[in-house]
Write an enzyme that holds these catalytic residues in place. Structure first.
Site, PDB file in Angstrom:
ATOM      1  N   ASP A 294      39.017 -15.281  11.190  1.00 51.62           N
ATOM      2  CA  ASP A 294      38.333 -15.244  12.477  1.00 51.62           C
ATOM      3  C   ASP A 294      37.414 -14.017  12.470  1.00 51.62           C
ATOM      4  O   ASP A 294      37.449 -13.193  11.560  1.00 51.62           O
ATOM      5  CB  ASP A 294      39.312 -15.223  13.652  1.00 51.62           C
ATOM      6  CG  ASP A 294      38.659 -15.774  14.924  1.00 51.62           C
ATOM      7  OD1 ASP A 294      37.411 -15.823  14.983  1.00 51.62           O
ATOM      8  OD2 ASP A 294      39.375 -16.141  15.864  1.00 51.62           O
TER       9      ASP A 294
HETATM   10  C1  NOJ Z   1      36.087 -15.852  17.553  1.00 51.52           C
HETATM   11  C2  NOJ Z   1      36.878 -17.045  17.963  1.00 51.52           C
HETATM   12  O1  NOJ Z   1      38.241 -16.731  18.054  1.00 51.52           O
HETATM   13  C3  NOJ Z   1      36.701 -18.210  17.016  1.00 51.52           C
HETATM   14  O2  NOJ Z   1      37.392 -19.328  17.503  1.00 51.52           O
HETATM   15  C4  NOJ Z   1      35.256 -18.498  16.810  1.00 51.52           C
HETATM   16  O3  NOJ Z   1      35.087 -19.638  16.015  1.00 51.52           O
HETATM   17  C5  NOJ Z   1      34.631 -17.272  16.182  1.00 51.52           C
HETATM   18  N1  NOJ Z   1      34.741 -16.167  17.101  1.00 51.52           N
HETATM   19  C6  NOJ Z   1      33.179 -17.486  15.817  1.00 51.52           C
HETATM   20  O4  NOJ Z   1      32.406 -17.532  16.945  1.00 51.52           O
END
Ligand code: NOJ
Length: 754
Positions: A294
């Site tokens: 993430d």
């Molecule tokens: C953080 C989020 O938790 C995740 O789900 C997302 O895909 C990413 N950012 C990218 O934007």
């Protein structure tokens, strides 16, 4: 010599790769495996590490970004082949520019894979995922994901960071809007439907995307619903509640990527968790795609306190099976050194790169890195009429009728004297929800615009929902004091025959980093509701929100309540179609609605306790100031039709296929749809099982005054559970069965598994 080595390596790796994979998953074609090996053998260590590196574009950020954006560094790395993927690049023009930088400048010209949070549509937005889950309509959900994929792919995107298949039980958590609610069975079916919708049958088609099952694992269990908070759960919950949707996404839907999570699991950050990523995902389930971290979650291993510096985080994450680094700069900075120092083996790097390159080949990016870049296709497909039709269908199906006293709804087509109150009624942004990065602001059909096609009305907003003051340049503060518009609204209501009030949360009150400690109708809206009720009790309350809300006063006083979530681009049309009976509501709640925030997390499939009650005594599991039940339970939702359940028959003569049949009758004069739900309870097992577990459902359409028999089959798949080691068990003993219209209302019976 080198040639022979490559071929041997290719054969060996193909063998190893395939031997640990379940037979039913789609095998990447051999041609691809060989091409991957051939390419891998030509790559330097730095280039391999480059493939494991993902940067965000400068268009928008979806996480804490370095203040200077690291622009210069990103450009340099792109040209040197030190970037494998970009996220947040929006539109064909931009995608082409970045792709050119990588393909035309780097030594090997390896194409980038472009990821984006295509969560519930790209330009044309469908309802938020929690709302879609309320439809219990797997085909409509699959189609919605397909539409999203078509539009995103037309804008040059190859890969979506969706579906989020975290099971979520706490309405305080802002991201409940992005999942399918509290139930692992429903969440699993929906996860599979979404992956199938995104990926289609052919990943190399210019209309499909690689999907990403996220977040592995347990992110939905953040303590107290606070974003990015600690997670502490039993292995029983992990295996039985959290992991099943991921397992199915891998084994049944062949999802191409998995995203790990911000939270810890058993004390180890998920991103650095070898048990989750290597043992379970890549080992037991034979996942052959790649794992993306993430945003910054590799770097955050240090913040969690499991690493002393960025370099250590890279070592831990790579060894634990995180294949690609999203915006931590950890891999690109340190991984090559770690390999040189023997702290990460090159085999592990090769394995990660092999996985990434395979997906790129499957997407067809090596055949033509610009194949997703076609301006004409982009123009033709965005907001395509077929897409608008699909998301309207999805939006209607997502609405849940919570209350309809005296059959106040549907409204008559010639209904006169309608007053509409509430600022959300005219809002064209909030219905788009929080994940609207790829779309355009203010493009939702508002409720007022939807009503325009049916009736005339008077309108007053009554009060602003927010003050207009921004926090962190993004979120608006809520109006908790300005009631200056009440008078106008109350006067309109006084002179009206019926009042439609549209109240709830604005679009940025749920979603990532939008946890709330109060989950009532925010700001002065509750006071507005009560003020209007004083002068006119004929109120239809339309709720617009991204999470379950606690609405005990409304539930007691307001005759008709419609849960309209955030329904996307066609929101207002869907709401109006429901209010005027063009579409008969068929949605059922995918999450329990609490009576008050103090009940959170509240969910239907809880464990029995030693003192479950209900008994009217002190020493039982209860609150002294609140009922123990939810306000509206999981699976609940009304229709303009009336359904009657009868003749529950359980046939356990074939112990491998227990049959449960029930007759469902539409006893009303209105055609309608019903979600018939089957729940079981394993009465006594080697570990405690939930009081109820959904194990089957079927959405049926029933003409007025007709009946249908619905039959379910219970096999080992439905009757077993995972023990704390993650081993699946089916135990003999008594099972209770309930079949009905919600998790609390149905016919009951039982059978014995011998
Ligand atoms: C953080 C989020 O938790 C995740 O789900 C997302 O895909 C990413 N950012 C990218 O934007």
């Amino acid at each position: 010599m080198n040639q022979i080595k490559i071929i041997l390596y290719a054969l060996l790796s193909t063998f190893l790769f395939q031997s640990c994979r379940p037979e039913h998953t789609v095998q990447p074609d051999d041609g691809i495996a060989q091409k991957v090996e051939a390419l891998l053998s030509r790559m330097t260590l730095e280039e391999k590490v480059g493939q494991m590196n993902q940067y965000s574009s400068f268009y928008d950020v979806t996480g804490p970004a370095p203040s200077d954006g690291k622009l210069k560094l990103k450009y340099e790395h792109l040209k040197k082949g030190l970037v494998g993927s970009m996220l947040n690049v929006n539109g064909v023009k931009e995608v082409r520019e970045f792709q050119k930088l990588a393909v035309e400048n780097s030594r090997l010209g390896i194409p980038l894979i472009f990821g984006f949070d295509v969560i519930h549509g790209h330009k044309t937005l469908a309802p938020i995922p929690l709302a879609e889950a309320a439809s219990w309509d797997l085909e409509a959900i699959r189609r919605s994901a397909e539409v999203a994929a078509t539009e995103a792919a037309a804008m040059g995107i190859n890969w979506t960071f969706a579906p989020m298949i975290d099971i979520t039980r706490d309405a305080r958590w802002g991201r409940v809007m992005e999942g399918s609610g509290e139930d692992p069975y429903l969440g699993t079916q929906i996860g599979v439907a979404r992956v199938n919708g995104f990926q289609g049958n052919d990943l190399s088609s210019v209309h499909t995307l690689a999907a990403c099952a996220k977040h592995l694992a347990g992110y939905g269990f953040s303590e107290a619903g606070k974003e990015y908070n600690t997670v502490d759960m039993s292995t029983s919950t992990l295996f039985n509640v959290v992991l099943p949707p991921f397992k199915a996404a891998v084994e049944e839907a062949n999802v191409k990527t998995v995203m790990n999570a911000f939270n810890i699991m058993n004390g180890v950050p998920s991103t650095g968790n070898a048990f989750l990523q290597r043992d379970i995902l890549k080992g037991r389930w034979g996942f052959d795609g790649f794992v993306i971290s993430d945003w910054g979650s590799i770097k955050e291993i240090e913040s969690h306190g499991m690493a002393a510096n960025l370099k250590e985080t890279a070592m831990i994450a790579a060894n634990a099976g995180s294949d690609m680094d999203m915006e931590s700069y950890a891999y690109v900075t340190h991984l090559a050194d770690l390999v040189e120092e023997g702290l990460v083996s090159e085999d592990k790097i090769d394995e990660a790169v092999r996985r990434i390159l395979t997906v790129k080949y499957e997407l067809g990016l090596f055949d033509d890195p610009y194949k997703y870049c076609n301006e004409e296709r982009e123009k033709e497909l965005l907001y395509h009429p077929d897409h608008l039709e699909a998301v309207l269908d999805m939006a209607r199906k997502s609405i849940v009728l919570l209350k309809n006293e005296g059959d106040l709804l549907p409204l008559k087509r010639d209904q006169k004297g309608i007053a509409v109150i509430g600022t959300l009624a005219s809002d064209k942004n909030s219905p788009l929800g929080n994940w609207r990065l790829g779309s355009d602001n203010n493009t939702a059909v508002s409720v007022l615009e939807g009503l325009d096609t049916y009736c005339t009305y008077t309108y007053a907003k009554g009060a602003d929902l927010s003050t207009g003051i921004e926090v962190f340049n993004q979120d608006l503060t809520i109006n908790t004091s300005d009631k200056s518009g009440f008078k106008e609204a109350v006067t309109l209501a006084k002179n009206a025959e019926i009042v439609i009030m549209v109240l709830g949360e604005h679009g940025m009150m749920s979603g990532e980093a939008r946890s709330r400690t109060q989950i009532d109708i925010p700001g002065v809206q509750q006071d507005l509701l009560e003020a209007v009720y004083e002068v006119n009790k004929n109120i239809v309350l339309v709720l617009m929100n991204g999470r379950p809300l606690a609405i005990p006063w409304a539930a007691e006083h307001i005759p008709a309540i419609v849960e309209a979530w955030q329904l996307g681009t066609q929101s207002g049309h869907a709401v109006a179609d429901i209010l005027f009976g063009r579409y008969n509501p068929s949605g059922k709640l995918p999450m329990s609605f609490p009576r008050s925030v103090g009940q959170c997390p509240i969910y239907y499939n809880y464990f029995r306790t030693g003192r479950p009650g209900p008994r009217n005594e002190v020493f039982f599991s209860r609150y002294i100031d609140e009922d123990r039940t939810p306000l509206y339970p999981f699976g609940y939702g009304l229709s303009y039709s009336k359904f009657d359940y009868s003749n529950l028959v359980i046939d356990d003569s074939d112990q491998k296929r227990i049959k449960v049949a029930v007759q469902v009758s539409n006893v009303s004069d209105t055609d309608g749809e019903e979600v018939v739900q089957l729940y079981i309870n394993d009465k006594a097992a080697s570990i405690v099982r939930p009081v109820k577990e959904l194990k089957g459902f079927e959405k049926i359409a029933l003409k007025a005054k007709t009946s249908q028999t619905v039959t379910f089959e219970l096999t080992d798949k439905e009757l077993g559970f995972y023990d704390p080691n993650g081993d699946y068990k089916v135990e003999s003993g008594m099972f209770d069965v309930m079949v009905g219209t919600s998790s609390t209302d149905g016919l009951t019976g039982s059978f014995q598994l011998k």
